[in-house]
Motif scaffolding. Sequence first.
Motif, PDB file in Angstrom:
ATOM      1  N   ALA A  82      29.155  37.508 -28.374  1.00  0.00           N
ATOM      2  CA  ALA A  82      28.502  38.193 -27.250  1.00  0.00           C
ATOM      3  C   ALA A  82      27.529  37.261 -26.537  1.00  0.00           C
ATOM      4  N   LEU A  83      26.967  36.324 -27.290  1.00  0.00           N
ATOM      5  CA  LEU A  83      26.005  35.388 -26.692  1.00  0.00           C
ATOM      6  C   LEU A  83      26.707  34.194 -26.056  1.00  0.00           C
ATOM      7  N   THR A 111      29.084  42.393 -36.736  1.00  0.00           N
ATOM      8  CA  THR A 111      28.750  41.231 -37.564  1.00  0.00           C
ATOM      9  C   THR A 111      28.067  40.164 -36.721  1.00  0.00           C
ATOM     10  N   LEU A 112      27.545  39.157 -37.411  1.00  0.00           N
ATOM     11  CA  LEU A 112      26.920  38.041 -36.702  1.00  0.00           C
ATOM     12  C   LEU A 112      27.951  37.322 -35.836  1.00  0.00           C
ATOM     13  N   LYS A 113      29.223  37.336 -36.246  1.00  0.00           N
ATOM     14  CA  LYS A 113      30.268  36.752 -35.418  1.00  0.00           C
ATOM     15  C   LYS A 113      30.355  37.481 -34.068  1.00  0.00           C
ATOM     16  N   ASP A 114      30.264  38.814 -34.104  1.00  0.00           N
ATOM     17  CA  ASP A 114      30.300  39.589 -32.867  1.00  0.00           C
ATOM     18  C   ASP A 114      29.123  39.204 -31.969  1.00  0.00           C
ATOM     19  N   ARG A 168      17.656  37.908 -20.293  1.00  0.00           N
ATOM     20  CA  ARG A 168      18.822  37.010 -20.157  1.00  0.00           C
ATOM     21  C   ARG A 168      19.673  37.036 -21.422  1.00  0.00           C
ATOM     22  N   THR A 169      18.999  36.959 -22.553  1.00  0.00           N
ATOM     23  CA  THR A 169      19.739  36.906 -23.816  1.00  0.00           C
ATOM     24  C   THR A 169      20.384  38.251 -24.124  1.00  0.00           C
ATOM     25  N   MET A 170      19.605  39.314 -23.935  1.00  0.00           N
ATOM     26  CA  MET A 170      20.093  40.650 -24.263  1.00  0.00           C
ATOM     27  C   MET A 170      21.256  41.053 -23.359  1.00  0.00           C
TER      28      MET A 170
END
Lengths: 127, 127
Positions: A57-58, A50-53, A19-21
């Motif tokens: 995405a999440l 980056t962590l922002k990406d 689910r997360t992936m």
Amino acid sequence: MTSEELAGCMMTNPVVVRRTMAGLREAGFVRSAKGHGGGWEIACDLSAVTLKDVYDALGAPQLMAMGIHLESPACLVEQTVNRSLTTAFAEAEALLIDRLRTVSLAQLADDFRAHVAAHKRNLERKP
Amino acid sequence: MTSEELAGCMMTNPVVVRRTMAGLREAGFVRSAKGHGGGWEIACDLSAVTLKDVYDALGAPQLMAMGIHLESPACLVEQTVNRSLTTAFAEAEALLIDRLRTVSLAQLADDFRAHVAAHKRNLERKP
DNA sequence: CTTCATGTAACTTACGATGTTACAAGACTC
DNA sequence: GAGTCTTGTAACATCGTAAGTTACATGAAG
């Protein structure tokens, strides 16, 4: 790695992993393959993400625990508090997101490897 | 005002009101009286109490929805992410709390009254 | 002494996040 | 092609927390 393996690493469930992936896959950061020998692999330049990406995405979940619940509440007191704090919350969130932008996955990977190496040296010194 | 009246204003339950107000009472910002004619009243100089004081009186609940869950998790990946973001979260929280410090209850009350007055003028103009 | 209020403990409900089960579909091996 | 391994996803179950509710003790006013 398979969802099963990843779930083992994170002490969670393979389905939760999938689910997360799913978000990361749709963003193109990872690839998944079905069937024998299938599983997940990285599909991006770690130094370009980056962590922002990842956060986006999440699904860009809420960062603030409180903040503004209703845009225009009927309650005049609530409106007053909102007026006094909307910008503060927005600024704090912007600050945080800016920081997410400055951290690439490659940086995290490097830092991770450095600490693992240090950990190993420690174990060898005092066995 | 009684807890019952306050609960009516906030569309909630009298007991919830008492639970919440308990923090404010312990901080000395409000007073409560039992019995006939009892209820809640303000017990502080509104210009001397800020939203930060109220926030603290309510138990300083989590402001950030995410942030660091475990101080020293066993997971080395989690440790890595924590290293890269603890200061960011701390800074965002500090920024927010600083803003809470700048807003006094008197300011809120003034702003509230101003908007109520404007609202009334509006109603009179177009009845 | 009756009525009205708070104070608080105990219980119930609601909700979201997470975990689980189930099964379809695709991919590899033999 | 049969068998097996894996993802994709829907549907359901569980858990934890916040909010609501009930119940009753306590104190104050008339």
